[in-house]
Design a protein around this motif. Sequence first.
Motif, PDB file in Angstrom:
ATOM      1  N   MET A  28       0.221  -9.702   5.622  1.00 18.41           N
ATOM      2  CA  MET A  28      -1.158  -9.055   5.328  1.00 18.41           C
ATOM      3  C   MET A  28      -0.930  -7.412   5.594  1.00 18.41           C
ATOM      4  SD  MET A  28      -3.395 -11.090   4.097  1.00 18.41           S
ATOM      5  CE  MET A  28      -4.540  -9.658   4.018  1.00 18.41           C
ATOM      6  N   ASP A  29       0.085  -7.064   6.440  1.00 21.02           N
ATOM      7  CA  ASP A  29       0.453  -5.784   6.765  1.00 21.02           C
ATOM      8  C   ASP A  29       1.026  -5.285   5.463  1.00 21.02           C
ATOM      9  OD1 ASP A  29      -0.646  -5.820   9.223  1.00 21.02           O
ATOM     10  OD2 ASP A  29       1.036  -5.919  10.136  1.00 21.02           O
ATOM     11  N   ALA A  30       2.104  -5.998   4.895  1.00 24.82           N
ATOM     12  CA  ALA A  30       2.814  -5.601   3.684  1.00 24.82           C
ATOM     13  C   ALA A  30       1.936  -5.808   2.586  1.00 24.82           C
ATOM     14  CB  ALA A  30       3.865  -6.700   3.298  1.00 24.82           C
ATOM     15  N   TYR A  31       0.976  -6.508   2.535  1.00 27.92           N
ATOM     16  CA  TYR A  31      -0.122  -6.810   1.342  1.00 27.92           C
ATOM     17  C   TYR A  31      -0.943  -5.161   1.311  1.00 27.92           C
ATOM     18  CZ  TYR A  31      -3.974  -7.613  -1.484  1.00 27.92           C
ATOM     19  OH  TYR A  31      -4.775  -7.636  -2.548  1.00 27.92           O
ATOM     20  N   THR A  32      -1.427  -4.999   2.588  1.00 30.12           N
ATOM     21  CA  THR A  32      -2.408  -3.783   2.659  1.00 30.12           C
ATOM     22  C   THR A  32      -1.678  -2.417   2.344  1.00 30.12           C
ATOM     23  OG1 THR A  32      -3.693  -4.984   4.356  1.00 30.12           O
ATOM     24  CG2 THR A  32      -3.852  -2.557   4.264  1.00 30.12           C
ATOM     25  N   GLY A  33      -0.423  -2.329   2.727  1.00 33.41           N
ATOM     26  CA  GLY A  33       0.079  -1.065   2.180  1.00 33.41           C
ATOM     27  C   GLY A  33       0.364  -1.202   0.795  1.00 33.41           C
ATOM     28  N   PHE A  34       0.779  -2.101   0.121  1.00 33.04           N
ATOM     29  CA  PHE A  34       0.926  -2.357  -1.137  1.00 33.04           C
ATOM     30  C   PHE A  34      -0.205  -2.266  -1.937  1.00 33.04           C
ATOM     31  CE2 PHE A  34       0.551  -5.472  -4.770  1.00 33.04           C
ATOM     32  CZ  PHE A  34       1.283  -4.930  -5.613  1.00 33.04           C
ATOM     33  N   ARG A  35      -1.328  -2.869  -1.503  1.00 31.07           N
ATOM     34  CA  ARG A  35      -2.588  -2.660  -2.178  1.00 31.07           C
ATOM     35  C   ARG A  35      -2.911  -1.147  -2.140  1.00 31.07           C
ATOM     36  NH1 ARG A  35      -6.982  -5.050   1.307  1.00 31.07           N
ATOM     37  NH2 ARG A  35      -6.538  -2.857   1.921  1.00 31.07           N
ATOM     38  N   ASP A  36      -2.741  -0.460  -1.082  1.00 34.23           N
ATOM     39  CA  ASP A  36      -3.198   1.107  -0.994  1.00 34.23           C
ATOM     40  C   ASP A  36      -2.198   1.894  -1.842  1.00 34.23           C
ATOM     41  OD1 ASP A  36      -4.953   0.102   0.669  1.00 34.23           O
ATOM     42  OD2 ASP A  36      -3.973   0.687   2.763  1.00 34.23           O
ATOM     43  N   LEU A  37      -1.221   1.399  -2.170  1.00 35.25           N
ATOM     44  CA  LEU A  37      -0.345   2.193  -3.206  1.00 35.25           C
ATOM     45  C   LEU A  37      -0.750   2.029  -4.566  1.00 35.25           C
ATOM     46  CD1 LEU A  37       3.303   1.220  -1.888  1.00 35.25           C
ATOM     47  CD2 LEU A  37       2.321   3.796  -1.647  1.00 35.25           C
ATOM     48  N   ARG A  66       6.203   0.787 -13.618  1.00 37.52           N
ATOM     49  CA  ARG A  66       7.538   1.695 -13.467  1.00 37.52           C
ATOM     50  C   ARG A  66       7.772   2.346 -12.261  1.00 37.52           C
ATOM     51  NH1 ARG A  66       4.643   2.298 -17.953  1.00 37.52           N
ATOM     52  NH2 ARG A  66       4.203   4.685 -17.475  1.00 37.52           N
ATOM     53  N   ASP A  67       6.778   2.176 -11.445  1.00 41.65           N
ATOM     54  CA  ASP A  67       6.934   2.917 -10.047  1.00 41.65           C
ATOM     55  C   ASP A  67       7.648   1.982  -8.960  1.00 41.65           C
ATOM     56  OD1 ASP A  67       6.248   3.665  -7.416  1.00 41.65           O
ATOM     57  OD2 ASP A  67       4.471   5.056  -8.131  1.00 41.65           O
ATOM     58  N   GLU A  68       8.745   2.857  -8.930  1.00 41.36           N
ATOM     59  CA  GLU A  68       9.939   2.022  -8.035  1.00 41.36           C
ATOM     60  C   GLU A  68       9.398   1.528  -6.414  1.00 41.36           C
ATOM     61  OE1 GLU A  68      12.849   0.613  -8.954  1.00 41.36           O
ATOM     62  OE2 GLU A  68      12.114   1.591 -11.025  1.00 41.36           O
ATOM     63  N   GLN A  69       8.536   2.614  -6.191  1.00 40.21           N
ATOM     64  CA  GLN A  69       7.953   2.333  -4.706  1.00 40.21           C
ATOM     65  C   GLN A  69       6.912   1.191  -4.563  1.00 40.21           C
ATOM     66  OE1 GLN A  69       5.747   5.764  -2.817  1.00 40.21           O
ATOM     67  NE2 GLN A  69       5.808   4.576  -0.794  1.00 40.21           N
ATOM     68  N   ILE A  70       6.187   1.205  -5.760  1.00 36.84           N
ATOM     69  CA  ILE A  70       5.008   0.020  -5.813  1.00 36.84           C
ATOM     70  C   ILE A  70       6.009  -1.208  -5.934  1.00 36.84           C
ATOM     71  CG2 ILE A  70       3.207  -0.972  -7.194  1.00 36.84           C
ATOM     72  CD1 ILE A  70       2.301   2.035  -7.512  1.00 36.84           C
ATOM     73  N   LEU A  71       6.764  -1.228  -7.057  1.00 39.18           N
ATOM     74  CA  LEU A  71       7.625  -2.403  -7.348  1.00 39.18           C
ATOM     75  C   LEU A  71       8.411  -3.019  -6.010  1.00 39.18           C
ATOM     76  CD1 LEU A  71       8.789  -1.592 -10.842  1.00 39.18           C
ATOM     77  CD2 LEU A  71       6.924  -3.090 -10.139  1.00 39.18           C
ATOM     78  N   ALA A  72       8.879  -2.242  -5.170  1.00 38.89           N
ATOM     79  CA  ALA A  72       9.697  -2.571  -4.124  1.00 38.89           C
ATOM     80  C   ALA A  72       8.726  -3.207  -3.226  1.00 38.89           C
ATOM     81  CB  ALA A  72      10.319  -1.358  -3.609  1.00 38.89           C
ATOM     82  N   ALA A  73       7.173  -2.504  -3.029  1.00 37.42           N
ATOM     83  CA  ALA A  73       6.305  -3.151  -2.020  1.00 37.42           C
ATOM     84  C   ALA A  73       5.884  -4.422  -2.585  1.00 37.42           C
ATOM     85  CB  ALA A  73       5.289  -2.305  -1.947  1.00 37.42           C
ATOM     86  N   ALA A  74       5.876  -4.475  -3.843  1.00 37.99           N
ATOM     87  CA  ALA A  74       5.374  -5.720  -4.852  1.00 37.99           C
ATOM     88  C   ALA A  74       6.353  -7.014  -4.208  1.00 37.99           C
ATOM     89  CB  ALA A  74       5.226  -5.646  -6.031  1.00 37.99           C
ATOM     90  N   HIS A  75       7.708  -6.559  -4.437  1.00 38.68           N
ATOM     91  CA  HIS A  75       8.541  -7.743  -4.052  1.00 38.68           C
ATOM     92  C   HIS A  75       8.639  -8.114  -2.572  1.00 38.68           C
ATOM     93  CE1 HIS A  75      10.636  -8.126  -7.790  1.00 38.68           C
ATOM     94  NE2 HIS A  75      10.678  -6.688  -7.974  1.00 38.68           N
TER      95      HIS A  75
END
Length: 105
Positions: A28-37, A66-75
Amino acid sequence: MTGVEVVLAALAAGAGAGSGDVAKAAMMDAYTGFRDLVKRRLGGRSIEAASPEVLRGELIAAGVDRDEQILAAAHQVLALSRNVYVQDAKGVQIGDHNTQHNTFG
């Protein structure tokens, strides 16, 4: 899996995770950060209310795929979601274009 499919899968995985044990809390912590991005990239628009087709178009138009930060967070969300068990779930779907009928009594 394309970039937008990774983002959509991570949004679905995070939205479906509950709370409770350590694995779920990390997820959930990872998801919250990802969702906010993702929300910031979409200018603060709600991602929960959009239909999958509309959301896919908005993600592509905003360049989220194409956003590397968002894709890394998604992975990261997807990797952590493998450690979250669904033993208390009332219904689970995996894959695309599923149909699920639940009867709770």
